[in-house]
Design a protein around this motif. Sequence first.
Motif, short mmCIF file in Angstrom:
data_model
loop_
_atom_site.label_atom_id
_atom_site.label_comp_id
_atom_site.label_asym_id
_atom_site.label_seq_id
_atom_site.Cartn_x
_atom_site.Cartn_y
_atom_site.Cartn_z
N VAL A 27 0.83 -1.20 0.00
CA VAL A 27 0.00 0.00 0.00
C VAL A 27 0.87 1.25 0.00
CG1 VAL A 27 -1.68 1.34 1.34
CG2 VAL A 27 -1.98 -1.13 1.05
N SER A 28 1.95 1.23 0.75
CA SER A 28 2.85 2.38 0.80
C SER A 28 3.46 2.66 -0.57
CB SER A 28 3.96 2.15 1.83
OG SER A 28 3.42 2.00 3.12
N LEU A 29 3.90 1.59 -1.24
CA LEU A 29 4.46 1.76 -2.59
C LEU A 29 3.41 2.26 -3.56
CD1 LEU A 29 6.69 -1.44 -2.83
CD2 LEU A 29 7.46 0.92 -2.61
N TYR A 30 2.18 1.76 -3.42
CA TYR A 30 1.11 2.18 -4.32
C TYR A 30 0.77 3.65 -4.11
CZ TYR A 30 -3.20 2.13 -7.01
OH TYR A 30 -4.18 2.42 -7.93
N VAL A 31 0.76 4.08 -2.85
CA VAL A 31 0.48 5.48 -2.54
C VAL A 31 1.55 6.39 -3.18
CG1 VAL A 31 0.40 7.20 -0.68
CG2 VAL A 31 -0.86 5.05 -0.46
N SER A 35 0.73 9.05 -6.11
CA SER A 35 1.07 10.46 -5.95
C SER A 35 1.90 10.98 -7.10
CB SER A 35 1.81 10.66 -4.62
OG SER A 35 1.02 10.26 -3.52
N LEU A 36 2.69 10.10 -7.72
CA LEU A 36 3.55 10.50 -8.83
C LEU A 36 2.83 10.51 -10.17
CD1 LEU A 36 6.82 8.56 -7.92
CD2 LEU A 36 6.44 11.01 -7.74
N TYR A 37 1.84 9.61 -10.35
CA TYR A 37 1.26 9.42 -11.68
C TYR A 37 -0.23 9.70 -11.77
CZ TYR A 37 5.71 7.27 -12.85
OH TYR A 37 7.05 7.05 -13.07
N PHE A 38 -0.94 9.77 -10.65
CA PHE A 38 -2.38 9.98 -10.69
C PHE A 38 -2.79 11.36 -10.20
CE2 PHE A 38 -2.85 5.14 -9.77
CZ PHE A 38 -2.39 4.86 -11.04
N TYR A 39 -1.83 12.24 -9.98
CA TYR A 39 -2.11 13.51 -9.31
C TYR A 39 -2.89 14.49 -10.18
CZ TYR A 39 1.70 15.52 -12.08
OH TYR A 39 2.48 15.96 -13.11
N ARG A 40 -3.04 14.20 -11.48
CA ARG A 40 -3.77 15.12 -12.37
C ARG A 40 -5.22 14.69 -12.60
NH1 ARG A 40 -1.82 15.50 -17.50
NH2 ARG A 40 -0.71 13.53 -17.41
N SER A 44 -9.55 11.45 -8.44
CA SER A 44 -8.67 10.52 -7.73
C SER A 44 -8.33 11.08 -6.35
CB SER A 44 -7.38 10.31 -8.53
OG SER A 44 -6.42 9.60 -7.78
N ILE A 45 -8.14 10.18 -5.39
CA ILE A 45 -7.71 10.63 -4.07
C ILE A 45 -6.29 11.20 -4.12
CG2 ILE A 45 -9.18 9.03 -2.78
CD1 ILE A 45 -6.67 7.24 -2.45
N PHE A 46 -5.58 10.94 -5.19
CA PHE A 46 -4.21 11.44 -5.32
C PHE A 46 -4.15 12.79 -6.04
CE2 PHE A 46 -3.87 6.74 -5.37
CZ PHE A 46 -3.15 6.57 -4.20
N PHE A 47 -5.31 13.34 -6.41
CA PHE A 47 -5.32 14.60 -7.14
C PHE A 47 -4.64 15.71 -6.34
CE2 PHE A 47 -7.42 18.70 -8.10
CZ PHE A 47 -7.03 18.82 -9.42
N SER A 48 -3.81 16.49 -7.03
CA SER A 48 -3.07 17.58 -6.39
C SER A 48 -3.65 18.91 -6.83
CB SER A 48 -1.59 17.51 -6.79
OG SER A 48 -0.91 18.69 -6.41
N SER A 342 -8.59 5.49 -6.97
CA SER A 342 -7.46 5.98 -7.77
C SER A 342 -7.92 6.81 -8.95
CB SER A 342 -6.60 4.81 -8.26
OG SER A 342 -6.00 4.14 -7.17
N GLY A 343 -9.16 6.60 -9.39
CA GLY A 343 -9.68 7.37 -10.51
C GLY A 343 -9.75 6.56 -11.78
N LYS A 344 -10.89 6.61 -12.43
CA LYS A 344 -11.10 5.85 -13.66
C LYS A 344 -10.18 6.33 -14.78
CE LYS A 344 -14.85 4.42 -16.77
NZ LYS A 344 -16.31 4.56 -17.05
#
Length: 483
Positions: A27-31, A35-40, A44-48, A342-344
């Motif tokens: 899970v840590s690696l996935y987060v 954060s590096l690839y899904f932030y846009r 997604s919960i990783f959106f920046s 993570s976002g579709k």
Amino acid sequence: MIFQSCSPRDALNQPGIRTLILLLAFVSLYVIYGSLYFYRDPLSIFFSQEHGFDRFYSAVRQAEADEFFDAALANPDLARQQLGKAGTHPEICAVFITVGRDMEGRQYIDSAVGSFLANMSRAGREATHLKIFFADVPDPNNQHKSYAKLVDAGITDEIFSYPSTLPAQNKDHKIKELMNFAKDKQNKHALERKTVYDYAYALDRCVKTTDAPYIALLEGDILLADGWAARTLMNLRTIETMMQDPRRRDPQRGQVEPGVSNTWLYLRLFNQERSFGWSGGTGFRSNNIHIISAAVSIPLFLVLLLVRRQLPRHYSRHLDKWTILVVCGIAVPLYVWLFYASGKASLIGSPPGVREEFFGCCNQALVYNRAHAGALAEYMMKASENVSPGRSDMLPKQFAWDHGLARVSAYPMLAQHSGRVSAIDTSNDEAKRVWSMAFEDLKPYKLAKTHVKDVQALFGNDAAEQMRKQWSSGHNEVRILSE
């Protein structure tokens, strides 16, 4: 018990503890990856918020567009010599709708027109009739900073406004009415009446002044990708082939399921990722995650118990009840939730191609089928007479539903919404969220190669070769003009 007091070494010897540690590591690696690839991805919960709207291809394309536009203003004769104008029977009538905005520096329409023309082949230019509709009232010359210079440049096929084209008998009355709609920025419905009428008027203008089978309505604050015209013409040919499928039927009210209607209303060139996420949000109960998790965990739990019984004792001890509990009670629900959260758009995206698609946001860039454009323009003009007319991007959808017309999208998207300063009542923060993440992933060198192939397929080898020569000489001349 799994959490009984014991030494660290003893704890690590317990299979359940080791499984839990592996789960946490994964899970840590996935987060980190997310954060590096899904932030846009806005869903997604990783959106920046800070970097979600970073510009990549649009920055490159705007530089190309602005360079072309400035060079064309510096030497309009050269620009006209390189590209020429639309032919007598263009395939696309494209009209930009623009109003002046209170902003420093370059108006959005400058970059939009530059992106329309930059790198375009001469054959592509002959196939596209370019109009600019300055929708300011009462006097676009004084209200829009770009009006005079675009008129002087002469790189379009027509520049028109309400004062220049409204019939004399009701011109003053209509301009006064439109002024009343536009003056109160806080009156949502009045603004909608103005924007709906603007949209219908632009559509009607193309119908009445050209015989183009396709009509592109473009907002004045977009950027178009390199090769957009040739790729759009290729996509339109695909649509026409789709509509000839003998399994399709005559359109009926509301019958707009994919593959049903044998005619179509529009091709979408812009969409945002917010429009095609999962049906729910990112909560654990959204998208029926709890039901999906149970549907996976329960059978898996029974299978693992059965496997455990069949294994020799020295193997089965690695699959104790705590390991099974971690896998079925924690890992499976967590993995399912992470998939949806993570976002579709991040995980699946939109594969290239032309397909019927009945969702989508906004009307930044739509190409209409002329067969229905006149009726749609009349429909929207009548809607603008209502106190609450509806929105200019929703009315075409309703029209398509009422008449059983297909709505089509082509991927990758060829337009980006670049506007941040809204011309109406939309907040600047909301305006920037009308954004295509996928557009930013476009690669200039791939677009250039596709552009040449499309021109060759559409207009022949000579047109493609002429475009290569035009690019070579044009880039040199643009650089000289810019120095």
